[in-house]
Design a protein around this motif. Structure first.
Motif, PDB file in Angstrom:
ATOM      1  N   THR A 245      -1.930   3.393   7.920  1.00 34.40           N
ATOM      2  CA  THR A 245      -0.540   2.970   8.080  1.00 34.40           C
ATOM      3  C   THR A 245       0.372   4.185   8.148  1.00 34.40           C
ATOM      4  OG1 THR A 245      -0.316   2.679   5.698  1.00 34.40           O
ATOM      5  CG2 THR A 245      -0.823   0.726   6.985  1.00 34.40           C
TER       6      THR A 245
ATOM      7  N   TYR B 177       1.397  -2.027   1.248  1.00 35.96           N
ATOM      8  CA  TYR B 177       1.106  -1.757   2.657  1.00 35.96           C
ATOM      9  C   TYR B 177       1.929  -0.583   3.180  1.00 35.96           C
ATOM     10  CZ  TYR B 177       0.691  -2.414   7.690  1.00 35.96           C
ATOM     11  OH  TYR B 177       0.474  -2.205   9.027  1.00 35.96           O
ATOM     12  N   MET B 178       3.195  -0.532   2.776  1.00 35.43           N
ATOM     13  CA  MET B 178       4.090   0.507   3.291  1.00 35.43           C
ATOM     14  C   MET B 178       4.187   1.723   2.366  1.00 35.43           C
ATOM     15  SD  MET B 178       7.121  -1.637   5.129  1.00 35.43           S
ATOM     16  CE  MET B 178       7.562  -2.731   3.813  1.00 35.43           C
TER      17      MET B 178
ATOM     18  N   PHE C  14       3.460   4.844  10.704  1.00 36.81           N
ATOM     19  CA  PHE C  14       4.816   5.215  10.300  1.00 36.81           C
ATOM     20  C   PHE C  14       5.222   6.558  10.887  1.00 36.81           C
ATOM     21  CE2 PHE C  14       3.817   2.642   6.294  1.00 36.81           C
ATOM     22  CZ  PHE C  14       4.206   1.475   6.895  1.00 36.81           C
TER      23      PHE C  14
ATOM     24  N   LYS D  74       3.106  -7.908  10.669  1.00 37.36           N
ATOM     25  CA  LYS D  74       2.206  -7.568   9.558  1.00 37.36           C
ATOM     26  C   LYS D  74       2.773  -7.994   8.208  1.00 37.36           C
ATOM     27  CE  LYS D  74      -1.129  -5.325   9.716  1.00 37.36           C
ATOM     28  NZ  LYS D  74      -2.522  -5.698   9.739  1.00 37.36           N
TER      29      LYS D  74
ATOM     30  N   SER E 111       8.126  -1.851  15.745  1.00 38.21           N
ATOM     31  CA  SER E 111       8.914  -2.676  14.827  1.00 38.21           C
ATOM     32  C   SER E 111       8.435  -4.124  14.858  1.00 38.21           C
ATOM     33  CB  SER E 111      10.391  -2.618  15.201  1.00 38.21           C
ATOM     34  OG  SER E 111      10.868  -1.307  15.093  1.00 38.21           O
TER      35      SER E 111
ATOM     36  N   TYR F 124       5.432  -5.098  15.649  1.00 33.71           N
ATOM     37  CA  TYR F 124       4.110  -5.099  15.001  1.00 33.71           C
ATOM     38  C   TYR F 124       4.262  -5.103  13.480  1.00 33.71           C
ATOM     39  CZ  TYR F 124      -0.538  -3.571  13.572  1.00 33.71           C
ATOM     40  OH  TYR F 124      -1.755  -3.479  12.955  1.00 33.71           O
ATOM     41  N   MET F 125       5.142  -4.247  12.973  1.00 31.82           N
ATOM     42  CA  MET F 125       5.368  -4.195  11.524  1.00 31.82           C
ATOM     43  C   MET F 125       5.901  -5.528  11.010  1.00 31.82           C
ATOM     44  SD  MET F 125       4.439  -1.403  10.177  1.00 31.82           S
ATOM     45  CE  MET F 125       5.214  -1.729   8.625  1.00 31.82           C
TER      46      MET F 125
END
Length: 182
Positions: free
Chosen positions: A107, A148-149, A111, A136, A130, A132-133
């Motif tokens: 990830t 995740y982030m 980013f 998710k 964006s 895709y995020m």
């Protein structure tokens, strides 16, 4: 701008010099604006510094730009529903774009690529990334999204306990019968 100059040299944050074809470089708003300001003769004589882009992120971006050439924008049809100031970005991501993002090793790679795309002013990558995020994280809990982030917990134990006490009514079981009778 792409007269006689066929390539542009850039230098990444980690001091790696990369030569980019002019056709690809012109898709990067930051580089394109610099080339227009300096003029075609000046661009070939120096290396463009990219202080916010690592070589690995740049390679991912170049790979994307080679795989997904720019498409002409679809004409926007004015309707009653899109005449106000609502978000007009992408709501879906193409399967090939999704596979590209899913193939990234971490990830952090995603980013880094998105941050670099924002710095380089490449809206196609920023919009697709964006979307895709959003796909998710849309069904994740706050804790799952933080994990995740790689976001740190921003509240201490005391603050978290106080907030849970204040919002206790949110956790009450809705199946309890109401004390009011009809």
């Amino acid at each position: 701008m792409s007269g006689t100059l066929e390539q542009v040299r850039v230098k990444t944050k980690d001091d790696v010099e990369v030569t980019i074809p002019m056709k690809i470089a012109e898709q990067c708003g930051t580089i394109r604006n610099l080339m227009e300001a300096v003029g075609e003769s000046g661009v070939g004589s120096f290396v463009i510094p990219l202080p916010n882009v690592t070589n690995s992120d740049l390679q991912l971006i170049l790979n994307w730009l080679h795989r997904f050439p720019p498409q002409p924008p679809e004409p926007e049809v004015e309707t009653r529903h899109n005449s106000d100031n609502k978000y007009r970005g992408r709501t879906q991501i193409a399967p090939l774009e999704r596979r590209f993002f899913e193939a990234l090793p971490t990830t952090n790679s995603l980013f880094g690529m998105l941050n670099s795309a924002m710095y380089l002013d490449i809206p196609t990558i920023a919009d697709a990334g964006s979307s895709y995020m959003a796909e998710k994280i849309k069904d994740m809990t706050v804790e799952e999204a933080r994990t995740y982030m790689n976001l740190p917990e921003d509240m201490g134990g005391w603050e978290m306990g106080q907030m849970k006490d204040e919002l206790l009514w949110l956790k009450q079981d809705d199946t309890k019968p109401s004390s009011e009778s009809p």
